[in-house]
Design an enzyme around this catalytic site. Sequence first.
Site, PDB file in Angstrom:
ATOM      1  N   ARG A 150       0.850  -1.193   0.000  1.00 18.75           N
ATOM      2  CA  ARG A 150       0.000   0.000   0.000  1.00 18.75           C
ATOM      3  C   ARG A 150       0.888   1.245   0.000  1.00 18.75           C
ATOM      4  NH1 ARG A 150      -1.917  -3.613   3.950  1.00 18.75           N
ATOM      5  NH2 ARG A 150      -4.010  -4.436   3.523  1.00 18.75           N
ATOM      6  N   HIS A 245      -3.019   2.611  -5.884  1.00 15.90           N
ATOM      7  CA  HIS A 245      -3.554   1.258  -5.767  1.00 15.90           C
ATOM      8  C   HIS A 245      -3.526   0.504  -7.098  1.00 15.90           C
ATOM      9  CE1 HIS A 245      -4.578   0.657  -1.665  1.00 15.90           C
ATOM     10  NE2 HIS A 245      -5.501  -0.244  -1.919  1.00 15.90           N
ATOM     11  N   ARG A 248      -0.764  -1.835  -6.916  1.00 17.15           N
ATOM     12  CA  ARG A 248      -1.147  -2.974  -6.071  1.00 17.15           C
ATOM     13  C   ARG A 248      -2.071  -3.916  -6.855  1.00 17.15           C
ATOM     14  NH1 ARG A 248      -1.299  -4.413  -0.615  1.00 17.15           N
ATOM     15  NH2 ARG A 248      -3.307  -5.011   0.295  1.00 17.15           N
ATOM     16  N   HIS A 271      -3.643  -9.204   3.144  1.00 16.70           N
ATOM     17  CA  HIS A 271      -5.087  -9.279   3.369  1.00 16.70           C
ATOM     18  C   HIS A 271      -5.395 -10.217   4.534  1.00 16.70           C
ATOM     19  CE1 HIS A 271      -6.227  -8.020  -1.016  1.00 16.70           C
ATOM     20  NE2 HIS A 271      -6.073  -6.986  -0.212  1.00 16.70           N
ATOM     21  N   TYR A 280      -9.802 -10.268  -7.396  1.00 19.36           N
ATOM     22  CA  TYR A 280      -8.914 -10.268  -8.552  1.00 19.36           C
ATOM     23  C   TYR A 280      -9.196 -11.427  -9.500  1.00 19.36           C
ATOM     24  CZ  TYR A 280      -6.392  -6.724  -5.964  1.00 19.36           C
ATOM     25  OH  TYR A 280      -6.068  -5.581  -5.294  1.00 19.36           O
TER      26      TYR A 280
END
Length: 299
Positions: A150, A245, A248, A271, A280
């Site tokens: 992040r 992001h 990411r 996560h 995803y």
Amino acid sequence: MKEETAIAKNKFLEYLQIEKNYSSYTIEFYQKDVEHFISFMIEQCIETLDQVEYFDARLYVTSLFEQKYARTSASRKISSLRSFFKFLLREKVVHDNPFALVIQPKKGRKLPSFLYEEEMNQLFASCDTSTPLGLRNLALMELLYATGIRVSECANIQINDLDLELSTLLVKGKGRKERYVPFGAFAAESIESYLGHARGKLIGSSEHPYVFVNARGGPLTARGIRYILNDIMNKASMSGKIHPHMFRHSFATHMLNNGADMRTVQELLGHSHLSSTQVYTHVTKDHLRKTYMNSHPRA
């Protein structure tokens, strides 16, 4: 805003910073959400937080939709206020949490946007590595893409968090959780070049342990990283806006597209729940379909 309400709000923000260890970016959203509700209280002539009832909470939610707030924004505000009143209940400021039973609107499933590998290469090639800032920008982007961290985690990286021999990074994530993330040869090379030829020139006489620094030598903030990435996007003549992001999202999407398993990607991203990573798979289905159509003899 009454003094008691202002004190309660400030105590809640301190709790988020000290006990929950939330980033300044996250706390800023909580602050805006709480202040928005306090404005609603003033409009409704509700004098104290303890006077807020379930009916008032429902009325507030209705007002959000009348003001045409998106479902995601309304859901976030409800969640923020539920946490706020839960804290106030703990501190005995209120006797009930009026948002405890408020149903949050269902969120539309928004697929994460990402960059294709060719677009990533275009961004990397746009950095002028003959300058200290160009070397910093390349190292910054390479590390974001190589690790999927992040932007707030990137801004907080210190020299001792990097192990260039093993090509690993100690990441201090949300809620004081720590994880080790590996990075590849491209990121390692760009980081070594930045540390060896650029950081010292940028930092000057300043003294601090943070890896990424701004043009004045101070630690680079999350907001500063966002500005840099948008500037690079413009210089690379790429359409649309870039946000941190996307690196990411690109990391996760490309890992899954190239055969990484879900659990590994979950651990690398930091996560807590697999469901956060599973979004995803919706992105990679398009890649799987294209591969099938190009490869199967009867497709």
